[in-house]
Design an enzyme around this catalytic site. Structure first.
Site, PDB file in Angstrom:
ATOM      1  N   CYS A 112      44.782  67.579   7.267  1.00 13.33           N
ATOM      2  CA  CYS A 112      43.385  67.230   6.962  1.00 13.33           C
ATOM      3  C   CYS A 112      42.385  68.146   7.666  1.00 13.33           C
ATOM      4  CB  CYS A 112      43.113  65.774   7.319  1.00 13.33           C
ATOM      5  SG  CYS A 112      44.155  64.635   6.402  1.00 13.33           S
ATOM      6  N   HIS A 251      35.616  64.458   9.079  1.00 12.69           N
ATOM      7  CA  HIS A 251      36.681  64.093   8.146  1.00 12.69           C
ATOM      8  C   HIS A 251      36.627  62.581   7.942  1.00 12.69           C
ATOM      9  CE1 HIS A 251      40.454  63.452   6.254  1.00 12.69           C
ATOM     10  NE2 HIS A 251      41.090  63.059   7.341  1.00 12.69           N
ATOM     11  N   ASN A 281      40.100  58.748   1.907  1.00 14.43           N
ATOM     12  CA  ASN A 281      40.512  59.935   2.668  1.00 14.43           C
ATOM     13  C   ASN A 281      41.030  60.985   1.689  1.00 14.43           C
ATOM     14  OD1 ASN A 281      41.837  61.857   4.179  1.00 14.43           O
ATOM     15  ND2 ASN A 281      42.788  60.378   5.582  1.00 14.43           N
TER      16      ASN A 281
HETATM   17  O1  UT7 Z   1      43.663  62.000   7.684  1.00 13.72           O
HETATM   18  C1  UT7 Z   1      44.271  61.433   8.800  1.00 13.72           C
HETATM   19  C2  UT7 Z   1      45.179  60.391   8.382  1.00 13.72           C
HETATM   20  N1  UT7 Z   1      45.136  59.068   8.783  1.00 13.72           N
HETATM   21  C3  UT7 Z   1      44.273  58.341   9.525  1.00 13.72           C
HETATM   22  O2  UT7 Z   1      43.292  58.794  10.014  1.00 13.72           O
HETATM   23  C4  UT7 Z   1      44.625  56.918   9.721  1.00 13.72           C
HETATM   24  C5  UT7 Z   1      44.244  56.393  11.089  1.00 13.72           C
HETATM   25  N2  UT7 Z   1      44.625  55.000  11.218  1.00 13.72           N
HETATM   26  C6  UT7 Z   1      43.975  54.023  10.581  1.00 13.72           C
HETATM   27  O3  UT7 Z   1      43.016  54.261   9.864  1.00 13.72           O
HETATM   28  C7  UT7 Z   1      44.438  52.607  10.808  1.00 13.72           C
HETATM   29  O4  UT7 Z   1      45.398  52.596  11.829  1.00 13.72           O
HETATM   30  C8  UT7 Z   1      45.028  51.937   9.527  1.00 13.72           C
HETATM   31  C9  UT7 Z   1      43.909  51.687   8.529  1.00 13.72           C
HETATM   32  C10 UT7 Z   1      46.077  52.819   8.915  1.00 13.72           C
HETATM   33  C11 UT7 Z   1      45.640  50.604   9.887  1.00 13.72           C
HETATM   34  O5  UT7 Z   1      44.685  49.767  10.502  1.00 13.72           O
HETATM   35  P1  UT7 Z   1      45.048  48.975  11.826  1.00 13.72           P
HETATM   36  O6  UT7 Z   1      43.882  48.178  12.178  1.00 13.72           O
HETATM   37  O7  UT7 Z   1      45.535  49.990  12.831  1.00 13.72           O
HETATM   38  O8  UT7 Z   1      46.183  48.016  11.336  1.00 13.72           O
HETATM   39  P2  UT7 Z   1      47.665  47.876  11.865  1.00 13.72           P
HETATM   40  O9  UT7 Z   1      48.484  49.055  11.444  1.00 13.72           O
HETATM   41  O10 UT7 Z   1      47.634  47.547  13.331  1.00 13.72           O
HETATM   42  O11 UT7 Z   1      48.148  46.622  11.067  1.00 13.72           O
HETATM   43  C12 UT7 Z   1      47.545  45.332  11.286  1.00 13.72           C
HETATM   44  C13 UT7 Z   1      48.178  44.367  10.304  1.00 13.72           C
HETATM   45  C14 UT7 Z   1      49.705  44.460  10.228  1.00 13.72           C
HETATM   46  O12 UT7 Z   1      50.214  43.158  10.014  1.00 13.72           O
HETATM   47  P3  UT7 Z   1      50.833  42.324  11.236  1.00 13.72           P
HETATM   48  O13 UT7 Z   1      51.955  43.164  11.763  1.00 13.72           O
HETATM   49  O14 UT7 Z   1      49.716  42.157  12.213  1.00 13.72           O
HETATM   50  O15 UT7 Z   1      51.257  41.059  10.572  1.00 13.72           O
HETATM   51  C15 UT7 Z   1      49.942  45.281   8.986  1.00 13.72           C
HETATM   52  O16 UT7 Z   1      51.178  45.003   8.394  1.00 13.72           O
HETATM   53  O17 UT7 Z   1      47.694  44.665   8.999  1.00 13.72           O
HETATM   54  C16 UT7 Z   1      48.815  44.806   8.101  1.00 13.72           C
HETATM   55  N3  UT7 Z   1      48.458  45.766   7.086  1.00 13.72           N
HETATM   56  C17 UT7 Z   1      47.858  45.404   5.924  1.00 13.72           C
HETATM   57  N4  UT7 Z   1      47.487  44.213   5.458  1.00 13.72           N
HETATM   58  C18 UT7 Z   1      46.876  44.185   4.252  1.00 13.72           C
HETATM   59  C19 UT7 Z   1      48.628  47.110   7.092  1.00 13.72           C
HETATM   60  N5  UT7 Z   1      48.144  47.633   5.945  1.00 13.72           N
HETATM   61  C20 UT7 Z   1      47.665  46.583   5.206  1.00 13.72           C
HETATM   62  C21 UT7 Z   1      47.055  46.511   3.949  1.00 13.72           C
HETATM   63  N6  UT7 Z   1      46.682  45.288   3.516  1.00 13.72           N
HETATM   64  N7  UT7 Z   1      46.815  47.586   3.179  1.00 13.72           N
END
Ligand code: UT7
Length: 330
Positions: A112, A251, A281
């Protein structure tokens, strides 16, 4: 030594819209989760006939038109992409053919952060006198590499392209660029299969190894640390401070990342550009798409100081300090 300055801006988004409601029908997610955790409401995705090169060519044509140049006027074409049409030929070669340019063309891959890296190559070419009209494209069709059964990644990405024309000038435009890579973080965000380490086999395809995998929280922590660091380093190298910045053009990966960066840098909210709600993104396209939105909205004025700042897989990061020398979009 000639200076390098931006004389043209263009962008292209595919027509097909994928909303959060559409994703609710595909994986176990909700519009509410996606909006509150990422800020994304919808994104554009390529159709069967489109690819990174067709998106990039459309953005390139728009940037050339804006600069008042023809493709044949170009000395160099640099394409930042992380989802090339093929392993080879380069997407640069394909875009060159599509727009009818004759200059050398090359791809730069820093995930990215690719657009900022591509801008650095182009700036060096202009400042060294080796080129005076360079087209820099950031284009990605990353949804081709997204696993639409994986809710942790498929809600994040969209496709698109942006481009700028960089020309030799008497007054400074690109003031300075800070780039960095930390390969020890290379496992955090990957597309494993399809290259020489893991050629695509039926077994690997069954294991869905051709798709993007990410440790989201690791990337999040990395992003909110590295964006302020690289921004401040690039500003200091240009003898500027955060108070001099008219627009932070980051970004677009997650609205919560942008909000945290805003707090850490102490920059007013109305100087941090965001269009993530409508495009998601878009990887290498993200920064030039954002720049194009600001430009076409009439938000850029001669003398404005912009920070184009990105981060991504690798892990990579980079910030370019740009003094805007064009007027507003017509
Ligand atoms: O270009 C660079 C590439 N990427 C990035 O910049 C991504 C950077 N990271 C992020 O933006 C965030 O970490 C995410 C948006 C990917 C995830 O958000 P988060 O607040 O860090 O969530 P998490 O991974 O800690 O997950 C929290 C909960 C989990 O459930 P449990 O384990 O608490 O029951 C996930 O399974 O949210 C769940 N979850 C979802 N629920 C509904 C993860 N994705 C989803 C979803 N819908 N799409």
């Amino acid at each position: 030594m000639p200076y390098a300055t931006i004389t043209g801006v263009g962008a292209y988004l595919p027509k097909r819209v994928l909303t959060n409601r559409d994703l609710e029908a595909m994986v176990d997610t909700s519009d509410e989760w996606i909006i509150t955790r990422t800020g994304i409401r919808e994104r554009r995705i390529v159709d069967e006939a489109e690819s990174t090169s067709t998106l990039g060519a459309a953005a390139a044509r728009a940037a050339l038109k804006d600069a008042g140049l023809k493709a044949k006027d170009l000395d160099l074409l640099v394409v930042g992409t992380t989802s090339p049409d093929h392993i080879f030929p380069s997407t640069g070669a394909l875009i060159q053919r599509l727009i009818g340019a004759r200059c050398p063309a090359v791809d730069v891959m820093a995930a990215c952060t690719s657009f900022v890296y591509a801008l650095q190559h182009a700036t060096s070419a202009v400042e060294s006198g080796r080129a005076s009209r360079v087209l820099v494209v950031g284009a990605d069709a990353l949804t081709r590499y997204v696993d639409f059964t994986d809710r942790t990644t498929c809600v994040l990405f969209g496709d698109g392209a942006g481009a700028v024309v960089l020309e030799a000038a008497d007054e400074p435009g690109v003031l300075g660029i800070d780039l960095g890579t930390d390969g020890t973080g290379s496992d955090v965000l990957t597309i494993k299969a399809g290259g020489s380490a893991f050629p695509c086999t039926a077994e690997r395809l069954d294991g869905r190894e051709q798709y993007l995998r990410m440790s989201g929280s690791e990337v999040f922590k990395f992003a909110v640390r590295v964006i302020p660091e690289t921004t401040l380093r690039a500003l200091a190298a240009s003898n500027l401070s955060i108070d001099d910045v008219d627009w932070l053009v980051p970004h677009q990966a997650n609205q919560r990342i942008l909000d945290t960066v805003e707090q850490r840098l102490g920059i007013p909210h109305n100087r941090v550009f965001s269009n993530i709600a409508s495009v998601g993104n878009t990887s290498s396209a993200s920064i030039p798409l954002a720049l194009n939105d600001l430009y076409t909205d009439g938000q850029l004025h001669p003398g404005d100081i912009l920070v184009l700042v990105g981060f991504g897989a690798g892990l990579t990061w980079g910030a370019a300090i740009v003094r805007w020398t064009k007027g507003s979009a017509e």
